[in-house]
Design an enzyme around this catalytic site. Structure first.
Site, mmCIF file in Angstrom:
data_model
loop_
_atom_site.group_PDB
_atom_site.id
_atom_site.type_symbol
_atom_site.label_atom_id
_atom_site.label_comp_id
_atom_site.label_asym_id
_atom_site.label_seq_id
_atom_site.Cartn_x
_atom_site.Cartn_y
_atom_site.Cartn_z
ATOM 1 N N SER A 256 0.748 -1.238 -0.050
ATOM 2 C CA SER A 256 -0.266 -0.045 0.117
ATOM 3 C C SER A 256 0.897 1.260 0.075
ATOM 4 O O SER A 256 2.159 1.048 0.121
ATOM 5 C CB SER A 256 -0.861 0.048 1.140
ATOM 6 N N LYS A 257 0.275 2.380 -0.208
ATOM 7 C CA LYS A 257 1.099 3.598 -0.442
ATOM 8 C C LYS A 257 1.865 3.776 1.204
ATOM 9 O O LYS A 257 3.014 4.551 1.110
ATOM 10 C CB LYS A 257 0.034 4.870 -0.315
ATOM 11 N N ARG A 258 1.279 3.318 2.296
ATOM 12 C CA ARG A 258 2.015 3.383 3.361
ATOM 13 C C ARG A 258 3.320 2.904 3.347
ATOM 14 O O ARG A 258 4.521 3.345 3.707
ATOM 15 C CB ARG A 258 1.457 2.417 4.389
ATOM 16 N N THR A 259 3.685 1.758 2.471
ATOM 17 C CA THR A 259 5.207 1.074 2.457
ATOM 18 C C THR A 259 6.089 1.747 1.485
ATOM 19 O O THR A 259 6.895 1.192 1.121
ATOM 20 C CB THR A 259 4.805 -0.305 2.001
ATOM 21 N N GLY A 260 5.515 2.726 0.604
ATOM 22 C CA GLY A 260 6.230 3.341 -0.247
ATOM 23 C C GLY A 260 5.318 3.647 -1.754
ATOM 24 O O GLY A 260 4.184 3.550 -1.496
#
Ligand code: GLU
Length: 478
Positions: A256-260
């Site tokens: 997800s966007k959280r991880t990059g």
């Protein structure tokens, strides 16, 4: 398995955002499979969600695919015999199939209100049953149906799932998957706003486009039984399937966007080499053999086999991606590297010739992970005077540094050829003469020339700066 059908595969993005890493990997696998078998790779645009579609998303998907080198044989901008290739232009085909389904009885109109259906499903959930529509409108007499239609009563059209059939899915990754039709509810084929749904359009299109293999993300596995039963109702052969595993972040959760960054174009815009990105995407679930990590697009195509795709989730390993990027850069010729670095170099403000730029490319090669890194790393070569960073400023403010720098400047001024041959030995001798450690001299020299304490060999820096600029920097840095 439908081994004898000519290979025709498709990538079918919805233009509702940028091309996601997962979508790019699906596109790559389809492309590689088509190229491996001399087949056809189709790009189909699934743009029935008029509220979320945008031309901007479509353009960015097409340009990200071009950047990776995934050329399509049929689709937008290319044409083909099975078009149009955007679903929004294919409504007549869907309408014809809907009419056929209503006439033949495998589709039916359902006038139940969303409130009724929701309440029904809520009750089922409370009873710990699988929520499903109870078929109240199946078998509604024609006359009643006509009457309700005439007064414009809102309704949907549903697929009448046959009672006791088995949906068999030939999946090249998962093997044979079977689902009993009782587990599939009478799903909505046309919404109350008249728009046909994904599962329906997908089957009509895949059938009309003669798709032999559907290679797509595992998240679609739940849709496949519905689609298989629809092929059967239509009397059409179903394709083979390959459901590719999810991509997981390093935390083991769905990427997800959280991880990059999750959009391919963000990688392009930061200067990731496209060939490293393709290699990396290829490794998300696929491998050529048990040893090979580095491969080109051609090598991937030559070895591509759906059977070599893993069932389990693929981890998005950023370190591996960065290693592949650096490795790609290190294997490039100076000329190729320079061409790829050009957009990242501030060449507009300098009048440097091609030879100088080639030298620059060679000098930074070992240090680059991304093409984009060169902007910051080489900034000191493109400016009039250097702005030392914190560490360099500290090194320059140490006692005696001004004398050291002017001493080194005088020493170098006397050297005929440039860059000074044996530069290191020269400075070492000078340092010994002045009873200074060589580090005490090199550190401020580097700080004065580049504005930082890291970077390429000083000999290379001197060569790139030239004699006048090098001496001026040594003399001015006080
Ligand atoms: N438009 C669908 C998606 O983007 C395509 C699914 C499929 O390949 O069938 O997920």
């Amino acid at each position: 398995m439908t081994e004898n059908r000519p290979v025709r595969v498709r990538f079918a993005p919805s233009p509702t955002g940028k091309l996601h890493i997962g979508g790019a990997r699906t596109a790559l696998f389809n492309w590689a499979f088509a190229r491996r078998h001399g087949g056809v790779f189709i790009l189909r645009i699934e743009d029935t969600d008029t509220e979320r579609n945008s031309q901007e998303s479509l353009d960015s998907i097409l340009s990200a695919m071009r950047w990776l080198g995934l050329d399509w044989d049929e689709g937008p901008g290319v044409g083909g015999d099975f078009g149009p290739y955007a679903q929004s232009e294919r409504m007549p085909l869907y309408d014809a199939a809907i009419q056929k389904g209503l006439t033949e009885g495998w589709l039916y109109r359902c006038f139940c209100t969303p409130e009724r259906v929701n309440a029904l499903k809520e009750e089922q959930r409370n009873r710990k049953e699988n929520p499903r529509y109870d078929r109240a409108c199946l078998g509604l007499p024609d006359a009643e149906c006509a009457k309700r239609l005439e007064v414009g009563e809102p309704h949907v059209i549903r697929f009448a799932v046959p009672d006791s059939e088995t949906a068999e899915i030939q999946d090249h990754i998962r093997g044979q998957v079977t689902v009993q039709s009782v587990e599939v509810e009478d799903w909505v084929v046309v919404r109350s706003n008249g728009m046909p749904t994904y599962n329906f359009c997908c089957v009509i299109d895949d059938a009309q486009m003669q798709i032999s293999h559907v290679v797509r993300g595992e998240e679609h596995l739940a849709n496949t039984p519905k689609q298989v039963l629809l092929y059967r109702a239509l009397g059409l052969p179903q394709p083979d399937y390959a459901h590719v595993p999810l991509i997981l972040g390093q935390d083991g959760k769905k990427l997800s966007k959280r991880t990059g960054d999750t959009a391919l174009q963000d990688y392009r815009d930061k200067g990731y080499p496209a060939e490293a990105m393709l290699n990396f995407l290829g490794l998300l679930g696929f491998s050529i053999d048990d040893e090979t990590t580095v491969f080109s697009a051609d090598e991937m195509v030559a070895a591509f086999d759906l059977k070599r795709i893993n069932k389990s989730g693929a981890i998005f390993d950023t370190d591996k991606l960065h290693w592949l990027c650096g490795d790609t850069i290190r294997r490039m010729t100076d000329t190729d590297l320079l061409e790829r670095l050009r957009p990242w170099l501030n060449t507009a403000v300098c009048d440097k010739d091609g030879g100088w730029l080639l030298q620059l490319a060679a000098c930074f090669r070992e240090r680059l992970t991304l093409f984009g890194d060169v902007s910051e790393m080489s900034a000191h070569l493109f400016c009039e005077c250097v702005e030392p960073d914190e560490k360099a400023a500290k090194a320059l403010s140490a006692d005696g540094v001004a004398d050291t720098l002017s001493g080194v400047a005088d020493l170098l001024a006397g050297v005929e050829s440039w860059p000074p041959p044996e530069f290191f030995a020269l400075v070492k001798g000078w340092a010994a003469e002045h009873e200074l450690g060589v580090g005490k001299v090199m550190k401020p020299v580097r700080a004065a020339l580049t504005g930082s304490l890291g970077g390429p060999e000083l000999g290379d820096v001197l060569a790139l700066l030239g004699k006048d600029c090098s001496l001026a920097r040594l003399r001015q840095a006080r």
